[in-house]
Scaffold this motif. Structure first.
Motif, PDB file in Angstrom:
ATOM      1  N   GLN A   1      -2.184  -5.662   6.843  1.00 40.66           N
ATOM      2  CA  GLN A   1      -1.720  -4.620   7.347  1.00 40.66           C
ATOM      3  C   GLN A   1      -1.320  -3.260   6.817  1.00 40.66           C
ATOM      4  O   GLN A   1      -1.033  -2.316   6.897  1.00 40.66           O
ATOM      5  CB  GLN A   1      -0.349  -4.723   8.527  1.00 40.66           C
TER       6      GLN A   1
ATOM      7  N   SER B   1       6.562 -12.674  10.631  1.00 43.38           N
ATOM      8  CA  SER B   1       4.963 -12.518  10.864  1.00 43.38           C
ATOM      9  C   SER B   1       5.683 -11.547  12.428  1.00 43.38           C
ATOM     10  O   SER B   1       4.447 -10.254  11.739  1.00 43.38           O
ATOM     11  CB  SER B   1       4.627 -13.500  11.452  1.00 43.38           C
TER      12      SER B   1
ATOM     13  N   ARG C   1      -1.317 -11.467   6.686  1.00 41.75           N
ATOM     14  CA  ARG C   1      -0.964 -10.359   7.381  1.00 41.75           C
ATOM     15  C   ARG C   1      -0.356  -9.153   6.778  1.00 41.75           C
ATOM     16  O   ARG C   1      -0.833  -8.093   7.026  1.00 41.75           O
ATOM     17  CB  ARG C   1       0.236 -11.180   8.380  1.00 41.75           C
TER      18      ARG C   1
END
Length: 234
Positions: free
Chosen positions: A115, A87, A111
């Motif tokens: 991102q 991660s 995530r």
């Protein structure tokens, strides 16, 4: 000037894929070669590019970044991240790759979605399935797959494209085909569940089992050794 050995091996890989597609009674353009270039130098990738290869798969984040910097002038390379991803390295993949084949948990997907730069198109995602239920391998089970697919499909900066698996090794072609058939059936089920999603990708088959994968519908075959030769550990 390209290395004659690389030229020969890439030609052989292309011919092998074409023969497998003919045997499976599939169109010539129904599957693509993903050249797995992990541990190989950027110069070798450049040579493969000069020979017409455009899609390359990398397993290690920092190694891939170094190669991408060295090959920045080759604007039409398509980079695939195919290895397990921690991660804390998700931002790099979200910012520097067009594809990821190894999403196996919702937290990682969220995530990557958060991102992914707004200036880039959605990140193409294959969900990794532990198709042979091996404790040593990453991936969701077939039972867990629908929930993960639902979660990824709902994220705006990700594009759910299909499934990836690395089955347990097998020697007999019939034995090799069984896990690939299960992955194909799982993708067909997801297409029914999410008919609006572009679920067109089965990332399966490597140097030792490509023909079995193509018989069961592979659309991306990941060849490393067959193209670049034996690997050394980074």
């Amino acid at each position: 000037m390209t290395d004659p050995a690389l030229s020969e091996s890439l030609t052989d890989a292309r011919e092998r894929l074409a023969a497998a597609l003919r045997t499976a009674s599939r169109p010539d353009d129904d599957a693509r070669l993903l050249a797995v270039s992990k541990t190989k130098p950027a110069a070798m990738i450049r040579e493969a590019w000069q020979l017409g290869q455009r899609e390359f798969g990398e397993n290690y984040v920092q190694e891939a970044l170094d190669k991408q910097a060295e090959l920045a002038d080759l604007s039409d390379i398509v980079w695939h991240f195919i290895g397990p991803l921690q991660s804390n390295k998700s931002r790099t993949v979200a910012e520097h790759f067009a594809w990821i084949h190894s999403v196996d948990r919702e937290r990682l997907a969220r995530r990557l979605d958060a991102q992914r730069p707004a200036s880039l198109p959605p990140l193409n995602v294959c969900l990794q399935v532990n198709i042979s239920d091996e404790t040593s391998k990453s991936g969701v089970t077939l039972a867990e797959l629908p929930a993960l697919a639902d979660a990824v499909h709902a994220l705006p900066n990700l594009r759910l494209r299909g499934l990836m698996a690395i089955p347990a090794p097998g020697v007999d072609p019939r034995e090799q085909r069984r896990p690939f058939a299960r992955l194909r059936e799982a993708l067909e089920s997801l297409r029914t569940r999410h008919p609006e999603a572009p679920l067109d990708t089965l990332s399966m088959g490597m140097s030792d089992d490509m023909e079995a994968a193509v018989m069961e519908g592979a659309t991306l075959v990941r060849l490393g050794t067959a193209i670049f030769g034996a690997r050394q550990r980074p």
